[in-house]
Design a protein around this motif. Structure first.
Motif, PDB file in Angstrom:
ATOM      1  N   GLY A 175      -3.877   7.208  -0.336  1.00 37.83           N
ATOM      2  CA  GLY A 175      -3.459   5.807  -0.275  1.00 37.83           C
ATOM      3  C   GLY A 175      -3.958   5.012  -1.472  1.00 37.83           C
ATOM      4  O   GLY A 175      -5.116   5.133  -1.881  1.00 37.83           O
ATOM      5  N   GLN A 211       3.276  13.245   3.500  1.00 45.84           N
ATOM      6  CA  GLN A 211       2.055  12.748   2.874  1.00 45.84           C
ATOM      7  C   GLN A 211       1.273  13.900   2.249  1.00 45.84           C
ATOM      8  O   GLN A 211       1.051  14.933   2.880  1.00 45.84           O
ATOM      9  CB  GLN A 211       1.191  12.023   3.908  1.00 45.84           C
ATOM     10  CG  GLN A 211       1.859  10.774   4.460  1.00 45.84           C
ATOM     11  CD  GLN A 211       0.913   9.929   5.277  1.00 45.84           C
ATOM     12  OE1 GLN A 211      -0.292   9.951   5.072  1.00 45.84           O
ATOM     13  NE2 GLN A 211       1.461   9.172   6.215  1.00 45.84           N
ATOM     14  N   PRO A 258       0.814   4.884   1.046  1.00 43.00           N
ATOM     15  CA  PRO A 258      -0.039   5.786   1.835  1.00 43.00           C
ATOM     16  C   PRO A 258       0.197   7.270   1.586  1.00 43.00           C
ATOM     17  O   PRO A 258      -0.580   8.096   2.061  1.00 43.00           O
ATOM     18  CB  PRO A 258       0.349   5.437   3.276  1.00 43.00           C
ATOM     19  CG  PRO A 258       1.779   5.016   3.182  1.00 43.00           C
ATOM     20  CD  PRO A 258       1.947   4.375   1.836  1.00 43.00           C
ATOM     21  N   ASP A 282      -8.067   7.438   5.687  1.00 45.44           N
ATOM     22  CA  ASP A 282      -7.307   6.823   4.603  1.00 45.44           C
ATOM     23  C   ASP A 282      -8.297   6.078   3.715  1.00 45.44           C
ATOM     24  O   ASP A 282      -9.344   5.623   4.183  1.00 45.44           O
ATOM     25  CB  ASP A 282      -6.272   5.832   5.133  1.00 45.44           C
ATOM     26  CG  ASP A 282      -5.095   6.529   5.810  1.00 45.44           C
ATOM     27  OD1 ASP A 282      -4.973   7.766   5.667  1.00 45.44           O
ATOM     28  OD2 ASP A 282      -4.316   5.839   6.485  1.00 45.44           O
ATOM     29  N   TRP A 322       0.854  -1.187   0.000  1.00 43.72           N
ATOM     30  CA  TRP A 322       0.000   0.000   0.000  1.00 43.72           C
ATOM     31  C   TRP A 322       0.888   1.235   0.000  1.00 43.72           C
ATOM     32  O   TRP A 322       1.868   1.303   0.739  1.00 43.72           O
ATOM     33  CB  TRP A 322      -0.890   0.001   1.245  1.00 43.72           C
ATOM     34  CG  TRP A 322      -1.896   1.101   1.329  1.00 43.72           C
ATOM     35  CD1 TRP A 322      -1.782   2.257   2.048  1.00 43.72           C
ATOM     36  CD2 TRP A 322      -3.177   1.162   0.696  1.00 43.72           C
ATOM     37  NE1 TRP A 322      -2.908   3.035   1.904  1.00 43.72           N
ATOM     38  CE2 TRP A 322      -3.790   2.380   1.081  1.00 43.72           C
ATOM     39  CE3 TRP A 322      -3.875   0.306  -0.149  1.00 43.72           C
ATOM     40  CZ2 TRP A 322      -5.062   2.758   0.634  1.00 43.72           C
ATOM     41  CZ3 TRP A 322      -5.140   0.672  -0.589  1.00 43.72           C
ATOM     42  CH2 TRP A 322      -5.726   1.890  -0.198  1.00 43.72           C
ATOM     43  N   TYR A 346       2.546   4.143  12.069  1.00 47.64           N
ATOM     44  CA  TYR A 346       1.977   4.385  10.744  1.00 47.64           C
ATOM     45  C   TYR A 346       2.997   3.924   9.701  1.00 47.64           C
ATOM     46  O   TYR A 346       4.022   4.571   9.489  1.00 47.64           O
ATOM     47  CB  TYR A 346       1.656   5.866  10.540  1.00 47.64           C
ATOM     48  CG  TYR A 346       0.724   6.115   9.369  1.00 47.64           C
ATOM     49  CD1 TYR A 346      -0.621   6.378   9.583  1.00 47.64           C
ATOM     50  CD2 TYR A 346       1.186   6.050   8.069  1.00 47.64           C
ATOM     51  CE1 TYR A 346      -1.489   6.584   8.518  1.00 47.64           C
ATOM     52  CE2 TYR A 346       0.340   6.244   7.003  1.00 47.64           C
ATOM     53  CZ  TYR A 346      -0.998   6.513   7.227  1.00 47.64           C
ATOM     54  OH  TYR A 346      -1.854   6.693   6.162  1.00 47.64           O
TER      55      TYR A 346
END
Length: 831
Positions: A87, A578, A82, A760, A80, A739
């Protein structure tokens, strides 16, 4: 006297034999050519084999390198991603990604150096596969060598570095090997080569581009049918049954080898944005404009790179495959139509070309309607590499008959006469075209602008059309130079063929001359598509905005507005930040709907950024969506204090931007951008006590309504089997304990039961565990995740557990081991 004459004849015979004794080069030709096929790409990419710079392909710089570097840094293989688009699954597309065989080199070698090595390997395999196949169908080693070098540097392969498209390079490069294994298997009737085909096809899928590989398999299916038909008198019923059995077996092995990739894709079908039907117009987008067929004869007619004025938005590749293959193919089709393979490759090239032209002809509509898979893709121009390969085969057949074996031509005078006529037409046409264009350049440019202007305006709008019309004028001198260039190379090629027809040189001399002409013809053009960029550490060096944001160690997202140059790349991923934006080829469709991107796969956040006053309702809900996405920082332009020097339209835009950003706090002003802090952002994970149940698009309407408060209520898509919930209680933030890519651990202490929302993206492979026990994971607020949590102190763990990947990996590994053992047995038993 008779004896003397007899001795004289013997002596002459001996002299002839001695003169015909093969040179060292001829004896070692196979080895020399294989070495050459490796050295050419090695030298071509040699400057990128050090760590001081990298291939500056646009897609690679935007997304490829940051993803690769981030993946290498993870303690386990990430399933995955993120950091972008809320994500996305790693195996959301039917390509290998981190499972690709060559990707494993990144553990030992810097990823950007691996990219250069990857291109070297694929260019070599392209040449090797072509060489083996051309020899396999009966052409001489000299003809095969010429064809191999041509294919190594066809436009559809040699221009792929411009975008960093190693996947496209892999699929184009591996095609000759695929067809070689199939042909050898059909000829020898041995299962070994069908197994090798399966291995090669699986390798192509893991490393390559799904759509291009799909085209390859369709072509090979047609080739097999042609083989059956053309040899129907030689094959028995037993042979047909054997071939069908071998074919089914090889496809089964291929599918099992690909299980580790394809099963996860099938398991998440309909979740991601691509891989679903979007209509005919989408399928024919990015087709090859018919006018660009001129570029096959005169490269640069429609402009190269920045000078491109054609009917696509932009173009960072060429379809050009060289004049040698093109001219020799003309001779082959006219003079040797009855030779084996000529009809097939002529017809196959025509069909592939018509498909590449997309909606310009009715042919694509037939494929779109009847052939599975065509409805799910776009960019039909990607199929053009099959046209190039067909012309390479036809050209080498012509080389073989005109130069290597002219003595086998039955009516040699007829061929020589027609050769001179065709040569005169080719050279004369180019000469006349050049003289006309040189004499009337201004009027021709004006005529072109008038002819194409209305079509360009209808397609792209007035402003974009004006720019393209200016490029027609700017590019015309290059077009004119291209005519003389093509004339020069055509004369050289025709001279070589003339000498070959008259046996003036040794065969290997002709092959070497043809290879030199090919390299001088194709390499200067292809080099334009080999961009360079500084080493990653320098190219992705942290700017002042990144340095400021990195001081905050919490879990949050940033929103680079489209005024920020890094809104649509992975610069922030490289720095472990992110972002709600970025660059990913296949985002989750629900997320795209949430941010307002619709069917686009790009970052188009219409629901997050709308200037005040543009709509009645968006002014407020965009801030709500920003809060829900856990956006803590917004990156925007530096707005001037004094706007009096700007035109009225710009002033209005600046005023709108001020009003939009007024909802946030300016916390940093850098050299290029301002950073705003969003004080109303919701935590990444939080608990609410209330819920609603709604379906599909109705959820978005509820989310946009002023009455909906995400910090108080979550919207689910099914009625939960829970009780004891109380309404109107305050939100409880959760602590993010861990995380990582495949796991998120939250801690929460709540005085009442509710739903813990994780902002997410939802995906069926995410599982959730509350205090070690698996619970139902709900799709929340259209695209997020939620789980019911009772009152008390709890640990909530979200784990990405893909049963499809786990099962597929086992299947692929077992199949690989058994197939290798079967190959060994087939070699020993000569099966």
């Amino acid at each position: 006297m008779g004896k003397k004459k007899k001795k004289r004849k013997i002596k002459n015979k001996k002299e002839t034999t001695v003169s015909a004794e093969p040179f060292f080069i001829e004896k070692q030709w196979d080895k020399i050519i294989i070495i050459l096929l490796f050295l050419l790409p090695l030298l071509y990419f040699a400057s990128f084999l050090n760590s001081n710079k990298m291939i500056g392909g646009s897609d690679y710089l935007n997304g490829g390198y940051p993803f690769e570097a981030w993946t290498v840094e993870q303690p386990e293989m990430p399933l995955w991603y993120p950091h972008v688009f809320g994500g996305v699954p790693v195996l959301g597309s039917p390509v290998g990604g981190p499972l690709a065989p060559l990707a494993q080199l990144r553990v030992f070698i810097p990823p950007h150096v691996v990219l250069a090595l990857t291109f070297i390997i694929f260019f070599f395999l392209a040449g090797l596969g072509t060489y083996l196949y051309l020899k396999e169908i009966g052409l001489s080693q000299y003809s095969a060598a010429v064809g191999a070098v041509i294919y190594q540097f066809i436009g559809n392969l040699a221009t792929t570095p411009m975008a960093g498209h190693a996947g496209r390079a892999a699929s184009v490069a591996m095609f000759p090997l695929l067809i070689f294994f199939i042909h050898r298997g059909l000829r020898t009737k041995k299962i070994l080569f069908f197994l090798l085909f399966s291995f090669a096809a699986a390798f192509t899928f893991y490393e390559g581009h799904f759509q291009i590989t799909y085209y390859s398999l369709l072509f090979i299916l047609c080739y097999v049918l042609y083989y059956f038909i053309s040899r129907r008198k030689e094959l028995s019923k037993k042979d047909y049954f054997r071939f069908v059995g071998y074919g089914v077996f090889s496809i089964a092995v291929l599918c099992l080898l690909m299980a580790a990739v394809w099963l996860p894709v099938l398991g998440g079908l309909g979740i991601v944005a691509r891989g679903v039907e979007r209509g005919y117009e989408y399928a024919v987008s990015w087709a090859m404009p018919p006018l660009e067929l001129i570029d096959l004869v005169i490269p640069g007619y429609s402009g190269i790179l920045d000078n491109y004025w054609g009917f696509n938005t932009f173009k960072i590749h060429l379809e050009y495959f060289g004049l040698l293959a093109l001219i020799l193919s003309v001779f082959t089709i006219i003079l040797f139509w009855k030779k084996r393979y000529v009809k097939f490759y002529t017809i196959a090239s025509l069909i592939a070309l018509l498909v590449a032209l997309g909606g310009a002809t009715p042919v694509f509509r037939i494929f779109y309607t009847l052939v599975p898979g065509f409805k799910l893709t776009r960019a039909p121009s990607l199929i053009f590499y099959l046209v190039s390969f067909a012309f390479v085969v036809l050209g080498t057949i012509g080389f073989d008959n005109l130069i290597v074996h002219p003595d086998k031509i039955k009516n040699r005078k007829f061929v020589q006469r027609n050769f001179l006529i065709i040569s005169g037409i080719i050279a004369g046409a180019l000469l006349i075209t050049g003289l006309i264009c040189a004499a009337g350049s201004d009027s021709i440019v004006t005529s072109m602008q008038q002819s194409f202007g209305s079509q360009l305006i209808n397609q792209w709008g007035k402003r974009a059309a004006e720019m393209k019309l200016m490029l027609i004028s700017k590019n015309f001198p290059n077009f004119l130079m291209g005519i003389w260039r093509s004339l020069l190379f055509s004369v050289m090629i025709l001279a070589v063929v003339f000498l070959g027809l008259n046996k003036r040189l040794r065969l290997w001399n002709f092959a070497v001359i043809a290879i030199i002409i090919t390299l001088f013809d194709q390499l200067p053009l292809m080099r334009k598509f080999l961009p360079s960029a500084p080493a990653p550490a320098k190219y992705y060096a942290a700017d002042d905005v990144v340095r400021f944001i990195k001081k905050d160690k919490a879990v949050f997202r940033v929103f680079p507005t489209l005024y920020c140059e890094h809104a649509r790349d992975l610069y922030f991923l490289y720095h472990d930040i992110q972002s709600v934006g970025g660059y990913i080829p296949n985002p989750i469709q629900r997320y795209q709907d949430f941010i307002g991107a619709g069917t686009s796969v790009m970052f188009s956040p219409a629901n997050l950024f709308t200037l005040p006053g543009q709509t009645d309702s968006t002014d407020r809900f965009c801030y709500k969506f920003i809060n829900m996405l856990n956006i803590k920082y917004i990156i925007g332009p530096i707005l001037p204090e004094d706007i009096s020097r700007y035109d009225p339209q710009s002033q209005q835009t600046i005023i709108g931007l001020r009003e939009y950003f007024s909802e946030f706090n300016l916390v940093f002003r850098g050299r290029q951008y301002s950073v705003y802090r969003n004080s109303g952002f919701l935590p990444r994970a939080y608990l609410v006590s209330d819920y609603l149940v709604a379906k599909d698009s109705a959820i978005l309407d509820i989310l946009k309504s002023p009455e909906y408060e995400p910090e108080a209520t979550v919207i689910l898509e099914k009625e939960p089997s829970v009780s004891g919930l109380k309404r109107g209680l305050p939100m409880v933030p959760a602590e993010i304990i861990k995380y990582s890519a495949n796991e998120v651990v939250c801690g929460i202490e709540t005085p009442y039961p509710g739903f813990l929302v994780l902002a997410d993206n939802w995906h069926p492979d995410w599982k959730v565990f509350v205090d070690g026990k698996e619970q139902e994971l709900y799709r929340a607020d259209y695209t997020f995740r939620a789980v019911h949590v009772p009152a008390g102190d709890h640990e909530v763990v979200f784990k990405y557990i893909s049963p499809y990947f786990n099962i597929g990996s086992v299947i692929s590994i077992i199949t690989l081991v058994l197939s290798v053992l079967l190959c060994i047995a087939a070699i020993k038993l000569r099966l």
